[in-house]
Enzyme design. Structure first.
Site, mmCIF file in Angstrom:
data_model
loop_
_atom_site.group_PDB
_atom_site.id
_atom_site.type_symbol
_atom_site.label_atom_id
_atom_site.label_comp_id
_atom_site.label_asym_id
_atom_site.label_seq_id
_atom_site.Cartn_x
_atom_site.Cartn_y
_atom_site.Cartn_z
ATOM 1 N N VAL A 62 0.829 -1.198 0.000
ATOM 2 C CA VAL A 62 0.000 0.000 0.000
ATOM 3 C C VAL A 62 0.866 1.251 0.000
ATOM 4 C CG1 VAL A 62 -1.666 1.332 1.314
ATOM 5 C CG2 VAL A 62 -1.882 -1.136 1.183
ATOM 6 N N LYS A 63 1.955 1.186 0.772
ATOM 7 C CA LYS A 63 2.886 2.320 0.881
ATOM 8 C C LYS A 63 3.312 2.838 -0.497
ATOM 9 C CE LYS A 63 6.576 4.709 2.342
ATOM 10 N NZ LYS A 63 6.471 5.990 2.970
ATOM 11 N N GLY A 64 3.579 1.894 -1.433
ATOM 12 C CA GLY A 64 3.830 2.303 -2.810
ATOM 13 C C GLY A 64 5.186 2.938 -3.035
#
Lengths: 524, 255
Positions: free
Chosen positions: B134-136
């Site tokens: 999610v952090k990407g």
């Protein structure tokens, strides 16, 4: 709570805290009955084990792995390690680790008098580490008194991140000269997923600089110099997060870092780190932070970068309440709770500024004694730097009107390029203008009784209580874990038995000993 | 002729300040020198060399003892020749997360299943995590954050057999493999081994999309390595997601 500017119902506020406690308590129980490889490594670090083997694997990793292979970690490393020190001929712990790494030491769980002696020696060595954390804390207090503190609130927080500690140092010193009260050194991409802490001064990082003890020491020394030059103590921030949270907390305490990013659920949701690992590591790291006088910064701003900042505003409140509960349980005091929140509402929607104001005021009223950490817009920064500059101005205005404690300076180049020197200068002018022009506006500004802002704040609180009630109603003995497992927070489902680092979680056996936890909990 | 057509037919353009043909632009920059008269002259000189003439230094501000910041307005004496504008076309359009989700929903009517791993002895999950977590990466959220994508991240040091097995089990539409370690061309060897295993395990044309990424790959070596797409350094999650949707729409994903 003093008279509420937002007309919050004191019963709803009490209810929210009760629910946070109810939801958090089973997780704390889990944390009290489990250990992790990183907690055990932190114990060794506090006892003075440092350095790494020729491959760069720290001796603490080598030693914990060797103990784990021989007798498991369910009793903790303290008993088998100091038993080996008492029964074998080893100059010090590092030598023991070196021998253990090559299979030259066999560990056992001592019993009876042997166990008592090992425990006593372990406690003495670990206590020495905690004493040096105490000395570092006293040193900070002395320096703040002698040199002077940041002249005003909010503290101005700026980031440096070149990947090379020797480049970071002049950047950080310049940022301090330009007006930063707090310097954060962003970590290298991916460090949170390393199951060891790199060693030494590092010059190569990806979009950030590795958190190492030596880098901490170098940067703190450089900021001490610039603090004396400027006549105000400049604080240093890093990240106690990821798989090595407890060890990094210990290193931060030993090297007099002043603030640490340390969120209760960030690693779980955003990094897919195992939930139990995270909660166990986090409790230990927060106990260390409490002792070290470190202010934690929580990561609620991250929720709003993935979810809608209006619809999901209550998840920020819920996370703040949980972070508060876990922090206080671990011994942190109100002044150490830099609870996070952010200015991330889409500027195109009507009344976006009033909504931001309502949300920021809600955080201020719910946590009146915490130095809230106010995070600038990122999601709606488009590359139109002129519009971004205006947005940052409005962000600063909310900060001024709601008495934020720590203000991360917004850059108009957010999401475009690493800020230029001039971008940072413009950003600081923006902050100064707003603080100078409107810093005392909170004296006059009181939202209208029953008006838009009051109603919005009340609504967010109500939704937060509802979400906490839903979590509390989950089946199972630890409803929060179930809620995290079934995707209550964001879109991510994070089951309690999945995620990175789960194999490093061990349930305590009867007789488990962790001298650090015992000293920290006893406050001795 | 309407203004629009006029602009379309014109081949030569000048920047527009407030009058057609005035050529006016605005730039800002910093020079590493103290602020004084000389500094303003230096800014003027730089602006002239950048093709601004006349150039007005409208703002000069010291930033500490060693730097000065300038804002300059001036007339650019360069022309834009539209006939010589070249644009590098990507084979797929860049989509927003919303568009990616909508396309998947419309075409597949179920979630797109993406399996990710580092194979071989490579323990560097930085790349695959940057794309999936999610952090990407680079301000973009990872694929986990897409509502219509189901991500299964197997992590590091995954065996090829295990990867194929999990791909079948999860009915993966795409398999993303990250390779950072390049000693003795390990990344090429591992990738070939992986694509061969998928060819063997699946009927022709039924294998999931095979995508590899890493800092040392040649993006044009897809045929040689037996994969559908190669991504190099600096690839963002949005690019990968857009590619997956593009490939899916064009019939390279399981129906």
């Amino acid at each position: 709570m003093p008279r509420s500017d937002l007309g919050l119902n004191p019963q709803a506020v009490r209810r929210a805290r009760t629910l946070a406690r109810q939801v958090g308590r089973p997780v704390v129980k889990l944390a009290r009955t489990h250990t992790t490889v990183s907690v055990e490594r932190a114990v060794l670090r506090l006892a003075g084990v440092a350095g790494a083997d020729p491959d760069g694997i720290p001796w603490v990793n080598r030693l914990v792995d060797a103990v784990g292979a021989d007798v498991g970690l369910q009793h903790g490393v303290a008993l088998p390690v100091w038993d080996a020190m008492l029964t074998g001929r080893h100059a010090d712990l590092t030598e023991l680790a070196q021998k253990a790494a090559t299979g030259g030491v066999r560990f056992r769980i001592p019993e009876g008098a042997d166990s008592t002696r090992a425990a006593r020696l372990a406690t003495r060595h670990v206590r020495a580490g905690i004493r040096s954390i105490d000395r570092r804390r006293a040193e900070r207090e002395r320096m703040v008194n002698k040199i002077g503190d940041a002249p005003r609130k909010p503290w101005i927080y700026l980031i440096v991140a070149t990947g090379d500690i020797h480049e970071d140092i002049p950047q950080a010193q310049n940022a301090a000269r330009e007006g930063a009260d707090v310097i954060a050194v962003i970590r290298s991409t991916g460090q949170s997923l390393l199951d060891y802490v790199p060693e030494g001064a590092t010059r190569e990082g990806y979009a950030g600089t590795y958190a190492t003890q030596e880098n901490f020491r170098l940067m703190r020394a450089a900021l001490d110099d610039v603090s004396r030059e400027l006549g105000r103590y400049v604080r240093l921030t890093n990240y106690a997060s990821g798989l090595c949270m407890p060890e990094i907390a210990a290193l931060a305490g030993l090297e007099r870092l002043d603030m640490m990013l340390n969120d209760s659920m960030y690693g779980i949701l955003f990094r897919d780190i195992n939930p139990i690992r995270t909660f166990v590591d986090q409790r230990f790291s927060r106990q260390v932070h409490a002792r070290a006088g470190i202010i934690i910064n929580t990561g609620e701003d991250n929720y709003l970068t993935t979810a809608d900042a209006v619809n999901e505003a209550h998840t920020v409140t819920v996370s703040q309440l949980l972070n508060e509960y876990f922090a206080k349980e671990a011994g942190l005091e109100d002044w150490q709770l830099g609870l996070g929140h952010a200015f991330e509402i889409n500027p195109d929607i009507p009344d976006s500024f009033r909504l931001e104001l309502a949300h920021a005021l809600l955080a201020r009223e719910l946590f009146p004694h915490a130095p809230l950490k106010w995070m600038p817009p990122t999601k709606h920064m488009t590359g139109d730097v002129f519009r971004g500059y205006l947005l940052d101005g409005f962000f600063n205005l909310v900060g001024a009107m709601t008495g934020q404690g720590i203000l991360l300076v917004g850059m108009m180049t957010e999401a475009v390029v690493t800020p230029f020197l001039s971008d940072r200068d413009l950003a600081l002018q923006n902050v100064r203008y707003v603080m100078n022009a409107a810093g005392n506006l909170h004296e006059d500004f009181h939202p209208r009784q029953g008006g838009f802002i009051q109603q919005r704040a009340q609504q967010v609180l109500t939704e937060a209580v509802e979400l906490l009630e839903r979590i509390a109603a989950e089946p199972g003995r630890a409803p929060l874990l179930d809620a995290i497992g079934d995707g209550t927070f964001g879109l991510m489902k994070r089951p309690a038995t999945a995620g990175k680092g789960y194999d490093g979680v061990v349930r305590h056996a009867p007789g488990y000993l962790n001298p650090a936890t015992e000293i920290l909990e006893a406050g001795t | 002729m309407t203004a629009q057509q006029d602009a379309k037919d014109k081949r030569i353009l000048r920047p527009y300040g407030d009058t057609t043909g005035d050529g006016m632009v605005q730039v800002s920059f910093t020079l590493p020198m103290p602020h004084d008269k000389r500094a303003e002259g230096a800014a003027q000189q730089l602006a002239n060399k950048m093709g601004l003439d006349p150039a007005m230094v409208v703002h000069a501000k010291p930033m500490g003892p060693d730097f000065t910041f300038f804002v300059v307005y001036g007339r650019a004496n360069h022309l834009v020749d539209l006939s010589k504008v070249t644009v590098v076309e990507r084979e797929y359009p860049l989509l927003t997360a919303k568009e990616v989700n909508a396309d998947i929903k419309r075409v597949l009517r179920r979630k797109l299943v993406v399996l990710g791993a580092c194979i071989g002895t490579d323990a560097h999950t930085v790349g695959i995590d940057a794309i999936l977590n999610v952090k990407g990466f680079a301000g973009e959220k990872g694929l986990e954050n897409y509502r219509e994508i189901k991500v299964v991240n197997l992590g590091a040091q995954v065996l090829v057999a295990e990867l194929v097995g999990r791909a079948r089990e999860e009915k993966a539409d795409a398999v993303l493999v990250s390779q950072v370690v390049t000693q003795r061309d390990a990344h090429l060897k591992n990738t070939r081994e992986m694509s061969a295993a998928f060819r063997e395990a699946y009927p022709a044309g039924r294998a999931p999309l095979l995508v590899v990424g890493g800092p040392r790959f040649d993006e044009s070596a897809t045929t040689e390595l037996g994969v559908d797409r190669i991504f190099g350094r600096g690839t963002t999650p949005g690019e990968v997601a857009s590619y997956l949707v593009h490939a899916m729409v064009h019939g390279r994903a399981r129906p």
